[in-house]
Scaffold this active site. Structure first.
Site, PDB file in Angstrom:
ATOM      1  N   ASP A   1      39.371  42.138  31.896  1.00  0.00           N
ATOM      2  CA  ASP A   1      39.330  40.685  31.884  1.00  0.00           C
ATOM      3  C   ASP A   1      38.156  40.250  31.013  1.00  0.00           C
ATOM      4  O   ASP A   1      37.562  41.063  30.304  1.00  0.00           O
ATOM      5  CB  ASP A   1      39.222  40.125  33.305  1.00  0.00           C
ATOM      6  CG  ASP A   1      37.883  40.444  33.960  1.00  0.00           C
ATOM      7  OD1 ASP A   1      37.056  41.174  33.358  1.00  0.00           O
ATOM      8  OD2 ASP A   1      37.652  39.962  35.081  1.00  0.00           O
TER       9      ASP A   1
ATOM     10  N   LYS B   1      46.562  42.452  32.123  1.00  0.00           N
ATOM     11  CA  LYS B   1      45.425  42.539  33.032  1.00  0.00           C
ATOM     12  C   LYS B   1      45.878  42.474  34.483  1.00  0.00           C
ATOM     13  O   LYS B   1      45.471  43.278  35.321  1.00  0.00           O
ATOM     14  CB  LYS B   1      44.434  41.416  32.756  1.00  0.00           C
ATOM     15  CG  LYS B   1      43.154  41.515  33.583  1.00  0.00           C
ATOM     16  CD  LYS B   1      42.573  40.169  33.931  1.00  0.00           C
ATOM     17  CE  LYS B   1      43.327  39.497  35.060  1.00  0.00           C
ATOM     18  NZ  LYS B   1      42.680  38.258  35.555  1.00  0.00           N
TER      19      LYS B   1
END
Length: 215
Positions: free
Chosen positions: A138, A120
């Protein structure tokens, strides 16, 4: 969900004038890398409150190493896991200087190999700092994508793969930020604000107005 619905969702989020960038404060790829790493399990607001003073003294790998581990700990102490994160900052700076002449590499594998940097974070840095059409997933993006049926997946990797397929190229640079803010302020984990949601009529969530769900 059909592709026409997906396009309309993205179009509405875009027209809502949501931010097309992160809420983290940064002035360089290095500052962004450190800020995103620090944001794990805390808020962007809290990260900004510590990185402002920290970056005013050290905003490069070299100056951060000169500042030293104990001083870094002092500056980032208000955020969670500050001891581990301070150690990761030192290691990241050492690697950047040894392998990349102090620059943040524009390479997913190289970024993910840095201490404390996952997929991420790597995608955020590539997208925000270097304008790559990556989609960072996320917890907010994961929740909104699954809850609405925009892109269903049991893992963030599965959701990312589907998002990259379903999101038209014109939206790829910015859609992550729209989903994050929509998940943070409207499509919340607890008590989602379905009655004030601008995509409520397009959403395929079958438990609207419930207090919580698996996302």
């Amino acid at each position: 969900m059909d592709q026409n619905k997906r396009y309309e969702i993205l179009y509405r989020l875009q027209n809502e004038s949501f931010s097309s960038t992160t809420e983290l404060t940064y002035r360089s790829p290095f500052e962004l890398l450190i800020a995103v790493m620090l944001s794990a399990q805390t808020t962007d607001k809290k990260v900004n409150s510590v990185t402002g003073p920290l970056f005013s003294l050290a905003n490069s790998p070299h100056s951060m190493l000169e500042l030293g581990l104990e001083s870094i700990k002092k500056y980032i102490k208000p955020i969670g896991m500050f001891n581990k994160k301070a150690g990761n900052i030192i290691k990241i700076c050492q690697i950047l200087l040894e392998k990349y002449s102090g620059e943040v590499p524009q390479d997913p594998a190289a970024l993910e190999a840095l201490p404390g940097i996952g997929r991420k974070t790597a995608n955020v840095v590539l997208n925000v700092a270097f304008s790559w059409p990556t989609i960072a997933v996320d917890r907010h993006v994961f929740r909104v994508a699954n809850r609405t049926n925009f892109a269903i997946g049991k893992t963030v990797e599965a959701v990312e793969r589907k998002m990259l397929i379903f999101v038209p190229n014109e939206f790829k640079i910015s859609c992550h930020h729209w989903f994050v803010l929509h998940g943070r302020y409207t499509c919340r984990a607890y008590k989602p604000r379905c009655d004030s949601c601008l995509i409520e009529d397009l959403c395929e969530y079958n438990q609207k107005n419930n207090k919580k769900d698996e996302f």
